[in-house]
Design a protein around this motif. Structure first.
Motif, PDB file in Angstrom:
ATOM      1  N   LEU A 240       0.825  -1.204   0.000  1.00 15.53           N
ATOM      2  CA  LEU A 240       0.000   0.000   0.000  1.00 15.53           C
ATOM      3  C   LEU A 240       0.865   1.263   0.000  1.00 15.53           C
ATOM      4  O   LEU A 240       0.538   2.259  -0.655  1.00 15.53           O
ATOM      5  CB  LEU A 240      -0.936  -0.008   1.205  1.00 15.53           C
ATOM      6  N   THR A 241       1.976   1.227   0.729  1.00 14.31           N
ATOM      7  CA  THR A 241       2.877   2.384   0.748  1.00 14.31           C
ATOM      8  C   THR A 241       3.456   2.638  -0.634  1.00 14.31           C
ATOM      9  O   THR A 241       3.536   3.787  -1.096  1.00 14.31           O
ATOM     10  CB  THR A 241       4.006   2.156   1.766  1.00 14.31           C
ATOM     11  N   GLU A 242       3.858   1.562  -1.310  1.00 14.17           N
ATOM     12  CA  GLU A 242       4.391   1.716  -2.665  1.00 14.17           C
ATOM     13  C   GLU A 242       3.341   2.274  -3.620  1.00 14.17           C
ATOM     14  O   GLU A 242       3.666   2.967  -4.584  1.00 14.17           O
ATOM     15  CB  GLU A 242       4.883   0.361  -3.186  1.00 14.17           C
ATOM     16  N   ALA A 243       2.058   1.981  -3.340  1.00 10.31           N
ATOM     17  CA  ALA A 243       0.978   2.482  -4.198  1.00 10.31           C
ATOM     18  C   ALA A 243       0.571   3.901  -3.831  1.00 10.31           C
ATOM     19  O   ALA A 243      -0.340   4.461  -4.449  1.00 10.31           O
ATOM     20  CB  ALA A 243      -0.232   1.547  -4.099  1.00 10.31           C
ATOM     21  N   GLY A 244       1.198   4.472  -2.795  1.00  7.83           N
ATOM     22  CA  GLY A 244       0.889   5.837  -2.397  1.00  7.83           C
ATOM     23  C   GLY A 244      -0.240   5.949  -1.409  1.00  7.83           C
ATOM     24  O   GLY A 244      -0.785   7.041  -1.199  1.00  7.83           O
ATOM     25  N   VAL A 245      -0.623   4.854  -0.785  1.00  8.35           N
ATOM     26  CA  VAL A 245      -1.699   4.870   0.211  1.00  8.35           C
ATOM     27  C   VAL A 245      -1.071   5.034   1.587  1.00  8.35           C
ATOM     28  O   VAL A 245      -0.348   4.149   2.054  1.00  8.35           O
ATOM     29  CB  VAL A 245      -2.520   3.558   0.161  1.00  8.35           C
ATOM     30  N   SER A 246      -1.299   6.151   2.237  1.00  8.30           N
ATOM     31  CA  SER A 246      -0.692   6.401   3.542  1.00  8.30           C
ATOM     32  C   SER A 246      -1.715   6.726   4.625  1.00  8.30           C
ATOM     33  O   SER A 246      -1.382   6.782   5.797  1.00  8.30           O
ATOM     34  CB  SER A 246       0.319   7.557   3.431  1.00  8.30           C
ATOM     35  N   ASP A 276      -3.966   5.482  -8.635  1.00 10.04           N
ATOM     36  CA  ASP A 276      -4.438   5.522 -10.018  1.00 10.04           C
ATOM     37  C   ASP A 276      -4.659   4.117 -10.583  1.00 10.04           C
ATOM     38  O   ASP A 276      -5.622   3.872 -11.307  1.00 10.04           O
ATOM     39  CB  ASP A 276      -3.432   6.278 -10.898  1.00 10.04           C
ATOM     40  N   ASP A 277      -3.779   3.187 -10.252  1.00 12.04           N
ATOM     41  CA  ASP A 277      -3.862   1.836 -10.800  1.00 12.04           C
ATOM     42  C   ASP A 277      -4.422   0.888  -9.746  1.00 12.04           C
ATOM     43  O   ASP A 277      -3.694   0.128  -9.107  1.00 12.04           O
ATOM     44  CB  ASP A 277      -2.479   1.377 -11.266  1.00 12.04           C
ATOM     45  N   VAL A 278      -5.735   0.958  -9.537  1.00 14.42           N
ATOM     46  CA  VAL A 278      -6.372   0.127  -8.514  1.00 14.42           C
ATOM     47  C   VAL A 278      -6.321  -1.347  -8.892  1.00 14.42           C
ATOM     48  O   VAL A 278      -6.187  -2.222  -8.029  1.00 14.42           O
ATOM     49  CB  VAL A 278      -7.845   0.568  -8.297  1.00 14.42           C
ATOM     50  N   LEU A 279      -6.416  -1.656 -10.179  1.00 14.87           N
ATOM     51  CA  LEU A 279      -6.407  -3.045 -10.624  1.00 14.87           C
ATOM     52  C   LEU A 279      -5.100  -3.737 -10.247  1.00 14.87           C
ATOM     53  O   LEU A 279      -5.102  -4.851  -9.710  1.00 14.87           O
ATOM     54  CB  LEU A 279      -6.619  -3.125 -12.132  1.00 14.87           C
ATOM     55  N   VAL A 295     -10.461  -4.687  -2.340  1.00 12.71           N
ATOM     56  CA  VAL A 295      -9.992  -3.360  -1.932  1.00 12.71           C
ATOM     57  C   VAL A 295     -11.070  -2.360  -2.324  1.00 12.71           C
ATOM     58  O   VAL A 295     -11.470  -2.291  -3.485  1.00 12.71           O
ATOM     59  CB  VAL A 295      -8.663  -3.004  -2.622  1.00 12.71           C
ATOM     60  N   ALA A 296     -11.559  -1.592  -1.366  1.00 12.03           N
ATOM     61  CA  ALA A 296     -12.633  -0.631  -1.623  1.00 12.03           C
ATOM     62  C   ALA A 296     -12.294   0.698  -0.958  1.00 12.03           C
ATOM     63  O   ALA A 296     -11.388   0.782  -0.115  1.00 12.03           O
ATOM     64  CB  ALA A 296     -13.963  -1.164  -1.107  1.00 12.03           C
ATOM     65  N   HIS A 297     -13.012   1.734  -1.358  1.00  9.59           N
ATOM     66  CA  HIS A 297     -12.800   3.057  -0.778  1.00  9.59           C
ATOM     67  C   HIS A 297     -13.909   3.364   0.220  1.00  9.59           C
ATOM     68  O   HIS A 297     -15.053   2.915   0.062  1.00  9.59           O
ATOM     69  CB  HIS A 297     -12.776   4.133  -1.868  1.00  9.59           C
TER      70      HIS A 297
END
Length: 317
Positions: A240-246, A276-279, A295-297
């Motif tokens: 998640l950190t690599e994907a920018g989720v903090s 951006d790339d959720v898939l 994974v959901a928002h």
């Protein structure tokens, strides 16, 4: 510790020779190291290579292999090339033991397995076609011998699905039983006595008192399944950190979005901006845990529902 092959440092900071540890302790160490492989990679390289050169090479290798090698497996491969792992495996091999591994399903016809469901750990000894529920009832303990049941048939065993099995009773007739949903599968070592085997299975998932009040959606099955997801805390956090989720992350009951979902189904709920790339993120999450973890928002839920039924993903500081 990983750069030597004779000593183990336990949770009380006591240094112990590997040769002096009992069988169950040794196998539990192997289990823990495999589960925490990603965290160990990051922490070990931060200590031994403060400039981050080695870690950067590791992450670059992950980037090139990500399509075919799961992130967690890449970390395990790194772990298995350390001096300590070699020493641990040598000691396990000397005693005729093998370390347990975590599976999303049982697709073999032999071996000994601990299968966790919402209310029990069921041991399946496929080598001897027998099964037993843990904890062993007091009535069985009073006879000084665990009472195994003859396993007559077994349906598919997979995380997220109910488990069906048939056992023979004393009259020789088969009784069908349905357990589930399955929230975890671990392979156990062979070559142990029955007492040591059950002791090891019992400690595969230590009993913990939940701090969460149960609700209509935060069921016992959901809390148990959420505990399985939390086992992957280090690996998921890195992804998640690599994907920018903090921002803070929650574990939400899937039934909040899909009422017909299994009571134990879990979603990874992101409270900040989605990448951006959720898939790709979804594929990497599923690849790591070995089963589909949606994974959901947070915006797809009612805020009140999340406050009432979801639980935090990160462990308490």
């Amino acid at each position: 510790m990983l750069d030597q092959d004779r000593l183990w440092v336990d949770s009380a900071a006591v240094v112990r020779p590997l040769a002096g540890l009992d069988d169950v302790h040794l196998v539990n160490i192997a289990t823990m190291l495999r589960r925490e492989a990603l965290r160990l990679v990051v922490e070990h390289e931060a200590i031994t290579d403060p400039a981050g050169t080695s870690r950067a090479r590791f992450m670059e290798a992950l980037g090139t292999a990500r399509a075919v090698v799961p992130l967690w497996q890449a970390a395990v491969d790194w772990l298995q090339h350390t001096m300590f792992w070699a020493g641990l495996q040598a000691e396990l091999g000397r005693r005729g033991l093998t370390g347990p591994t975590v599976f999303a399903r049982i697709d073999q016809e032999n071996g000994v397995w601990a299968v966790r469901t919402r209310d029990r750990v069921q041991v399946l000894d496929l080598n001897q076609h027998r099964t037993i529920r843990l904890p062993v009832p007091e009535a069985a303990r009073s006879r000084n011998r665990a009472q195994w049941a003859r396993l007559d048939g077994l349906g598919p065993v997979q995380v997220g699905r109910s488990m069906r099995m048939a056992v023979l009773n004393r009259s020789g007739t088969a009784t069908n039983r349905t357990l589930g949903p399955v929230t975890g599968i671990r392979q156990l070592p062979t070559g142990l006595s029955d007492d040591d085997l059950l002791e090891h299975a019992h400690h595969s998932w230590p009993a913990e008192t939940s701090v969460w009040d149960l609700t209509e959606y935060r069921t016992e099955a959901f809390v148990a399944a959420a505990a399985v997801v939390c086992d992957y805390w280090a690996g998921l956090t890195l992804i998640l950190t690599e994907a920018g989720v903090s921002q803070p992350i929650l574990l939400a009951p899937y039934r909040l979005r899909l009422p017909s979902a299994d009571p134990g189904a879990v979603e990874l709920c992101l409270t900040g901006r989605l990448p951006d790339d959720v898939l790709t993120l979804q594929m990497r999450v599923d690849e790591l845990v070995g089963f589909h973890l949606p994974v959901a928002h947070a915006s797809v839920y009612d805020p009140g529902d999340l406050a009432t039924h979801a639980i935090p993903f990160a462990p308490s500081p």
